[in-house]
Design an enzyme around this catalytic site. Sequence first.
Site, PDB file in Angstrom:
ATOM      1  N   LYS A  39      -7.353   0.763   7.915  1.00 43.25           N
ATOM      2  CA  LYS A  39      -7.349   1.309   6.553  1.00 43.25           C
ATOM      3  C   LYS A  39      -6.568   0.380   5.626  1.00 43.25           C
ATOM      4  CE  LYS A  39      -3.300   4.216   7.367  1.00 43.25           C
ATOM      5  NZ  LYS A  39      -2.708   5.563   7.272  1.00 43.25           N
ATOM      6  N   TYR A 274      14.826 -11.865 -16.381  1.00 40.00           N
ATOM      7  CA  TYR A 274      14.957 -10.784 -17.347  1.00 40.00           C
ATOM      8  C   TYR A 274      16.261 -10.000 -17.175  1.00 40.00           C
ATOM      9  CZ  TYR A 274       9.967 -11.461 -18.259  1.00 40.00           C
ATOM     10  OH  TYR A 274       8.745 -11.993 -18.591  1.00 40.00           O
TER      11      TYR A 274
END
Length: 382
Positions: A39, A274
């Site tokens: 999956k 940042y």
Amino acid sequence: MRETERARARAVIDLAALRANVRALRAKAPGAAFMAVVKADGYGHGALPCARAAVEAGATWVGTATPEEALALVRDAGLPDDVRVMCWLWTPGGPWREAVEAGIDVSVSALWALAEVVEAARAVRKTARVQLKADTGLGRGGSQPADWAELVAAAYDAERDGVVRVTGVWSHLACADEPGHPSTALQLDRFREMTAYAHAQGLRPEVRHIANSPATLTLPEAHYDLVRPGIAMYGLSPSPELGAPADLGLRPVMTLTTPVALVKHVPGGHGVSYGHHYVTPGETTLALVPLGYGDGVPRHASGAGPVLVGGKWRTAAGRIAMDQFVVDLGGDDVEAGAEAVLFGPGDRGEPTAEDWAQAAGTIGYEIVTRISARVPRVYVGG
């Protein structure tokens, strides 16, 4: 030069390691069939090549979450005809007809789902392969014990009419990755009761299964007819409490690398990325790593994520941005283009996916699964 050799980054997938992991896991449950769970695009490793490699190593079932994943396997993976494909995460109105026509085993947890698969089977005039899921205590999918008799009776009627074939009864464990957790024994008891009830009502499924990766590794009483390893197949430990991959006879399959994009000298007191959450403590060298959360590198690992650059562990300095982050080389000189290894098996002293999981406050499953399609997969080992 091939495109992957010029790539900004790449995730190298070692299929030989995956096959070895499958063989090691099969040895833990020699009396059970093996379902390779692929999956989420094979936990980020690539569903189709990983499914093929697992089958080469002895898997006779392949499992997915969504029907779309299962249909892609049937269509594109080139699996042998005797390999079964199962999917379990259905919503109303799903592609039941396509799944029935493709011979996929579909999971049913409630009467609405059984009604939709019966309708689809009649429409395509083909017997549907159905697996009934029991909620033994996880509290997600599956029929509650109070509703089990009604679901079993309806499935038996549909099977007697020739519309469905009940091929499996299954469930999923909540805390198998926590050794000794009391819920596991309770779930196994309930699964035993619910499978026995289905048998008493006339159902004869091909397989009964409840064992995920940790149960495959540590709970022989949970193996039944089939085991369903997921993360362990890709060489990651289901939890640190069970041991490191090497302790379990496993080898991590994915290695994530990128060339350093830039190296520069900066003075002390220089803000990095940042918010300037990192400021250089003195004159140093900074290296730019061209991967970020757009590639699946977790932003939560800002200031903590480990990287091997120039033969040493470095740490993400400041915020991890969408496409890049910075490491402080501590004055070392490394040329642009030098390899930065975010994680791998650890053979060369590089960090592992578990190291990143600890840095981000998550689990190794998420680290490998979240590596985005922007990072090309390069397959080695056949």
